[in-house]
Design an enzyme around this catalytic site. Structure first.
Site, PDB file in Angstrom:
ATOM      1  CB  SER A  30      -1.329  -0.199   1.338  1.00 41.77           C
ATOM      2  OG  SER A  30      -2.047   0.767   1.166  1.00 41.77           O
TER       3      SER A  30
ATOM      4  CG  ASP B  91      -6.228  -2.627  -3.166  1.00 38.66           C
ATOM      5  OD1 ASP B  91      -7.390  -2.129  -2.411  1.00 38.66           O
ATOM      6  OD2 ASP B  91      -5.924  -3.295  -2.929  1.00 38.66           O
TER       7      ASP B  91
ATOM      8  CG  HIS C  49      -5.697  -2.737   0.784  1.00 38.83           C
ATOM      9  ND1 HIS C  49      -5.539  -2.150   0.020  1.00 38.83           N
ATOM     10  CD2 HIS C  49      -4.962  -2.363   2.022  1.00 38.83           C
ATOM     11  CE1 HIS C  49      -4.242  -1.110  -0.001  1.00 38.83           C
ATOM     12  NE2 HIS C  49      -4.269  -0.894   1.092  1.00 38.83           N
TER      13      HIS C  49
END
Length: 517
Positions: free
Chosen positions: A238, A456, A486
């Protein structure tokens, strides 16, 4: 100000473990942010040369020892070791004042060791020291040949973590409407944002101007040297993908094997990032609604109507606190990070429809890092301090109001929150931002594996392709997973896991565009 809309970009597995965030030319000196590169100063050589660093930094010995627990996280068991790395406070003055970064590692279990594998789990603001031991079981195959290493970046948790507001102050701010409807609510929203920034400035002091992503990328390269690795082997999740991209741009010749999973779009500015998240969370919500047999449009309207009712009258909970509209939308966000958590969203929404906000409040508390005693962690604070130093843009209220209809069109549930967040997040911030979008072009770098997940919510799939494009031809290699949640690695796809393992363990670069379904 409570973190409500700029939802943290942490990996799904990491988010659930801790709960139970931008390009141009190929030259660092010619980024699209007005000719300013993400890094400036005497230590900014793109080759990654450490010639200008004093030996007191490059030759320091890490005093690895038993890890200690903190108020926010217990000490890990097993063979985990902790140490402190000295880094310059100001990278333009590498011989000046230093600060300490908290590191954690567990040595490779097998005999054929490759080196260190650094992990950043996202945020910004997430604690690697707290998350790494819990995450290790998901990367057991990698542990055979790598020392698993993570750290708390500057301004985070044990590395001079910033706390901008007391626990009582955070809870009191829960009553602030994050989608103001009246001049009085708007004034309260902006005042709270400004007060939060002042609290950060008081807490952080001179560190406030030295917690950028670029600062942390430079810390990583010093870390690599001190750990004894010729090349950087790295797993960024991320926000950690943005950090990895900035590292590759600054030090392309130092790149070894880099995995970027759940990728932040490096071409998106402040507004673009908020729009991306609105699309991503709305897409995930619709996928969730379909899985329960609901029409996604009708289901979204029903949830939007619930939030509107909460705006007028918060729901009671078993704790005695009220479930506000802001807390409710945060509670809806958390289970969208992982498909395994969708049943908890079903239960929480049903209870809220029946007049009990307890379950949604518990989900919001998990996301906001609030424990049962009412103590909040520092992730919220660090995230804002770092991102507001990175982001140059400061959208005005007038600009935001013009964009709100488009945000609400993108998502009737999340749009208005993310739209208002562009105005409130860094409102009246004490230090200026550094760039509009981060520079990640990395000509000459070894291939970097860029992993995108089509479902996501926090970092929509499109960001993976844009990251690969910005890294440059022959550098960014895209691996696609047609899944939910995610982050892709460790989320149930043997195809994804085996491809990443082969890359990290054997150096096997997959064909660009490979798809795992």
């Amino acid at each position: 100000m409570v973190r409500v809309a700029r939802w943290t970009a942490v990996g799904a597995a990491a988010a659930l473990l801790v709960a139970g965030c931008s390009s141009g030319s190929s030259s660092p000196e010619d980024s699209r942010s007005g000719g300013r590169s993400p890094g400036t100063g005497s230590a900014s050589a793109p080759s990654g040369s450490a010639a200008e660093l004093p030996s007191s930094l490059t030759s320091q010995k890490l005093g690895w020892g038993r890890c200690r627990g903190t108020a926010d996280s217990p000490a890990p068991g097993g063979d985990w070791q902790c140490a402190t790395l000295k880094v310059p406070l100001d990278w333009s003055k590498p011989g000046g004042e230093t600060i300490g970064l908290a590191l954690i590692r567990e040595k490779a279990r097998g005999g054929d060791r490759i080196g260190s594998l650094l992990f950043n789990f996202g945020g910004p603001g997430g604690s690697g020291v707290a998350t790494m031991p819990a995450y290790a079981s998901l990367v057991s195959s990698l542990h055979e040949r790598y020392d698993l290493v993570s750290w708390d970046p500057r301004g985070v948790a044990a590395s001079h973590g910033v706390r901008c507001r007391s626990d009582d102050g955070i809870q009191a701010a829960e009553s602030i409407d994050a989608t103001p409807d009246t001049p009085a609510e708007e004034a309260a929203y902006l005042k709270d944002a400004a007060d939060f920034g002042k609290g950060c400035e008081k807490a952080a002091g001179k560190l406030m101007a030295h917690v950028s992503t670029t600062d942390t990328a430079r810390d990583m390269d010093l870390m690599r040297q001190v750990l004894g690795d010729d090349k950087m082997h790295y797993f960024g999740i991320s926000y950690g993908t943005e950090l990895g991209g900035v590292y590759a741009h600054l030090f392309p010749g130092r790149v070894g094997r880099l995995v970027l999973d759940a990728v932040v779009d490096p071409s998106a500015d402040t507004v673009g990032h908020a729009e991306n998240q609105a699309r991503g969370f709305q897409r995930a919500l619709e996928d969730y609604l379909k899985s329960t047999g609901q029409d996604p449009d009708r289901g979204s309207r029903r949830i939007a109507a619930l939030l509107k009712r909460l705006d007028a009258e918060p729901l009671p909970t078993s704790s005695g606190r009220k479930l506000t509209q802001t807390l409710a939308v945060t509670g809806i966000v958390l289970p969208l990070y992982s498909q395994d958590s969708w049943p908890s969203l079903t239960s929480a929404l049903k209870a809220a429809d029946e007049g009990d906000g307890s379950e949604l409040l518990a989900l919001a508390d998990g996301y906001n890092d609030r424990d049962g005693s009412g103590h909040y962690g520092t992730t919220t604070h660090s995230q804002r301090v770092i991102s507001c130093l990175d982001d140059k843009q400061r959208p005005t209220v007038a600009e935001t109001k013009k964009r709100l209809p488009e945000f609400e069109k993108i998502s009737p549930v999340f749009g208005s929150f993310l739209g208002w967040d562009t105005a409130g997040w860094c409102h009246d911030w004490p230090v200026p931002g550094q760039y509009d979008t981060p520079e990640v072009s990395a000509p000459g770098s070894a291939p970097i594996l860029v992993v995108g997940n089509t479902g996501d919510p926090a970092t929509p799939y499109e960001g993976a392709r844009r990251m690969a494009q910005e890294l440059g031809k022959g550098v960014g290699v895209v691996l696609t997973w047609k899944g939910e949640g995610h982050g892709a690695y460790g989320s149930g796809s043997g195809c994804v896991d085996s491809t990443i393992d082969a890359y990290l363990l054997k150096g096997a670069v997959p064909q660009d565009g490979k798809v795992c379904s």
